[in-house]
Write a protein that holds these residues in place. Structure first.
Motif, short mmCIF file in Angstrom:
data_model
loop_
_atom_site.label_atom_id
_atom_site.label_comp_id
_atom_site.label_asym_id
_atom_site.label_seq_id
_atom_site.Cartn_x
_atom_site.Cartn_y
_atom_site.Cartn_z
N GLN A 83 0.97 -1.28 -0.14
CA GLN A 83 -0.01 0.07 -0.05
C GLN A 83 0.96 1.54 -0.08
O GLN A 83 0.68 2.01 0.96
CB GLN A 83 -0.84 0.01 1.32
N THR A 84 1.66 1.31 -1.00
CA THR A 84 2.62 2.50 -1.14
C THR A 84 1.66 3.44 -2.14
O THR A 84 0.69 3.31 -2.55
CB THR A 84 3.75 2.04 -2.08
N ASP A 85 2.20 4.67 -2.29
CA ASP A 85 1.48 5.66 -3.27
C ASP A 85 2.65 6.00 -4.21
O ASP A 85 3.59 6.90 -4.03
CB ASP A 85 1.17 6.85 -2.44
N PRO A 86 2.40 5.49 -5.43
CA PRO A 86 1.24 4.74 -6.05
C PRO A 86 1.42 3.16 -5.59
O PRO A 86 2.60 2.78 -5.10
CB PRO A 86 1.62 4.77 -7.72
N SER A 87 0.57 2.29 -5.74
CA SER A 87 0.68 0.99 -5.02
C SER A 87 1.75 0.12 -5.95
O SER A 87 2.12 0.71 -7.03
CB SER A 87 -0.81 0.22 -4.96
N SER A 88 2.37 -0.77 -5.15
CA SER A 88 3.49 -1.68 -5.91
C SER A 88 3.26 -2.95 -5.74
O SER A 88 2.48 -3.50 -4.67
CB SER A 88 4.57 -1.01 -5.46
N ILE A 89 3.95 -3.76 -6.32
CA ILE A 89 4.02 -5.30 -5.82
C ILE A 89 5.54 -5.53 -6.17
O ILE A 89 6.22 -5.35 -6.87
CB ILE A 89 3.17 -6.09 -6.78
N ASN A 90 5.77 -6.70 -5.50
CA ASN A 90 6.90 -7.71 -5.44
C ASN A 90 6.73 -8.90 -6.03
O ASN A 90 5.87 -9.52 -5.22
CB ASN A 90 8.05 -7.61 -4.17
N ALA A 91 6.97 -9.21 -7.25
CA ALA A 91 6.51 -10.47 -7.63
C ALA A 91 7.89 -11.45 -7.94
O ALA A 91 8.66 -10.96 -8.04
CB ALA A 91 5.99 -10.21 -9.09
N THR A 92 7.73 -13.04 -7.74
CA THR A 92 8.80 -13.91 -7.92
C THR A 92 8.25 -14.89 -8.80
O THR A 92 7.12 -15.44 -9.04
CB THR A 92 8.86 -14.44 -6.58
N TYR A 93 8.97 -15.08 -10.09
CA TYR A 93 8.87 -16.06 -11.04
C TYR A 93 10.02 -16.64 -11.38
O TYR A 93 11.12 -16.16 -11.61
CB TYR A 93 8.43 -15.32 -12.27
N LYS A 94 9.94 -18.09 -11.17
CA LYS A 94 11.16 -19.01 -11.60
C LYS A 94 12.51 -18.44 -10.94
O LYS A 94 13.41 -18.44 -11.55
CB LYS A 94 11.41 -19.08 -13.05
N GLY A 95 12.30 -18.10 -9.46
CA GLY A 95 13.48 -17.83 -8.66
C GLY A 95 13.71 -16.16 -8.86
O GLY A 95 14.92 -15.67 -8.39
N GLN A 96 13.36 -15.47 -9.72
CA GLN A 96 13.83 -14.06 -9.96
C GLN A 96 12.63 -13.43 -9.49
O GLN A 96 11.30 -13.55 -9.54
CB GLN A 96 13.85 -13.80 -11.48
N GLN A 97 13.19 -12.15 -8.68
CA GLN A 97 12.44 -11.20 -8.29
C GLN A 97 12.23 -9.90 -8.90
O GLN A 97 13.03 -9.67 -9.81
CB GLN A 97 12.75 -10.83 -6.87
N ALA A 98 10.93 -9.42 -8.99
CA ALA A 98 11.04 -8.00 -9.71
C ALA A 98 9.97 -7.09 -8.92
O ALA A 98 9.16 -7.37 -8.52
CB ALA A 98 10.23 -8.18 -11.07
N PHE A 99 10.42 -6.03 -8.71
CA PHE A 99 9.66 -5.04 -8.02
C PHE A 99 8.77 -4.02 -9.30
O PHE A 99 9.42 -3.52 -10.17
CB PHE A 99 10.60 -3.87 -7.32
N MET A 100 7.56 -3.87 -8.99
CA MET A 100 6.83 -2.96 -10.24
C MET A 100 5.89 -2.06 -9.32
O MET A 100 5.47 -2.34 -8.42
CB MET A 100 5.89 -3.95 -10.98
N VAL A 101 5.77 -0.89 -10.11
CA VAL A 101 4.81 0.26 -9.49
C VAL A 101 3.63 0.43 -10.46
O VAL A 101 3.77 0.15 -11.73
CB VAL A 101 5.92 1.60 -9.49
N ALA A 102 2.55 0.75 -9.68
CA ALA A 102 1.14 0.99 -10.67
C ALA A 102 1.33 2.21 -11.47
O ALA A 102 1.97 3.27 -11.00
CB ALA A 102 0.29 0.93 -9.60
N VAL A 103 0.69 1.95 -12.59
CA VAL A 103 0.73 3.01 -13.73
C VAL A 103 -0.80 3.07 -13.98
O VAL A 103 -1.70 2.17 -13.64
CB VAL A 103 1.61 3.13 -14.88
N GLN A 104 -1.28 4.46 -14.46
CA GLN A 104 -2.61 4.50 -15.00
C GLN A 104 -2.93 3.60 -15.85
O GLN A 104 -2.36 3.26 -16.83
CB GLN A 104 -2.59 5.97 -15.58
N SER A 105 -4.29 2.87 -15.84
CA SER A 105 -4.76 2.21 -16.77
C SER A 105 -6.18 2.26 -16.83
O SER A 105 -6.94 2.58 -15.78
CB SER A 105 -4.34 0.64 -16.56
N GLY A 106 -6.91 1.74 -17.95
CA GLY A 106 -8.29 2.18 -17.85
C GLY A 106 -9.04 1.37 -17.07
O GLY A 106 -10.09 1.57 -16.22
N SER A 107 -8.70 -0.06 -16.75
CA SER A 107 -9.62 -1.32 -15.72
C SER A 107 -8.22 -1.77 -15.18
O SER A 107 -7.31 -2.03 -15.56
CB SER A 107 -10.53 -1.71 -16.22
#
Length: 199
Positions: free
Chosen positions: A140-164
């Motif tokens: 619950q950051t501003d903007p919101s964010s996620i930390n995702a893990t896929y096949k042992g790799q981590q990625a940090f992503m931040v929310a951007v504007q989108s329609g839905s």
């Protein structure tokens, strides 16, 4: 002029000086501005109240993170040094102000999420069929964010504007969630995966 009156005047002058110094400190960035910084990213931050405010916000987040970092304190310092180098590269950007602003916004969110300064939900698992699964924690950051893990790799992503739904973007990853389904791209030029949230 009596001695007592003179002392009062000096006192009033000092307090006015202190008030103006405090106001400058609050309006300016967390670091001390000087003329030597004129042709640098720090110089631009010193001249811009908006960027100076972002610097203050990051300084507060960094200070709070130092208290929660524990055995990750050295990592936090190294990350911050690396980030400053990256921020200073904005000097080469066509739009220096936007580059610096984006750099600060990303780092503030990273520090808040990475060092437990904001509420988090998850991790949730998203099943991507034959592509395996992705684990994602939402912050619950501003903007919101996620930390995702896929096949042992981590990625940090931040929310951007989108329609839905909410569209999160990282360096080479995107995660667009809408009603329990996520469209995920992981890696430069990778095919988009459709992943369903496990309940």
């Amino acid at each position: 002029m009596s001695f007592h009156h003179h002392t009062l005047l000096i006192g009033a002058g000092l307090s006015a000086l202190l008030i103006s110094a405090t106001a400058i400190a609050q309006d300016g960035p967390s670091f001390k501005c000087s003329d030597k910084m004129a042709s640098s990213v720090e110089g631009l931050i010193c001249k811009s109240p908006d960027l100076a405010k972002l610097d203050q916000t990051l300084a507060a987040a960094y200070s709070a993170a130092q208290k929660t970092a524990g055995n990750r304190a050295n990592t936090l310092k190294a990350e911050q040094r690396g980030w400053i180098k990256g921020r200073d590269e904005c000097w080469k950007s066509d739009d220096q102000q936007a580059c610096i602003r984006d750099s600060y916004n990303q780092r503030i969110v990273e520090v808040q999420a990475g060092y437990g300064l904001v509420a988090a939900k998850g991790p949730f698992t998203f099943d991507c069929g034959s592509n395996g699964s992705i684990s994602a924690t939402f912050f619950q950051t501003d903007p919101s964010s996620i930390n995702a893990t896929y096949k042992g790799q981590q990625a940090f992503m931040v929310a951007v504007q989108s329609g839905s739904g909410v569209n999160y973007k990282g360096q080479n990853e995107s995660f667009w969630e809408h009603q329990g389904e996520a469209l995920v791209t992981w890696g430069d030029g990778a095919k988009q995966m459709t992943c369903k949230k496990k309940t």
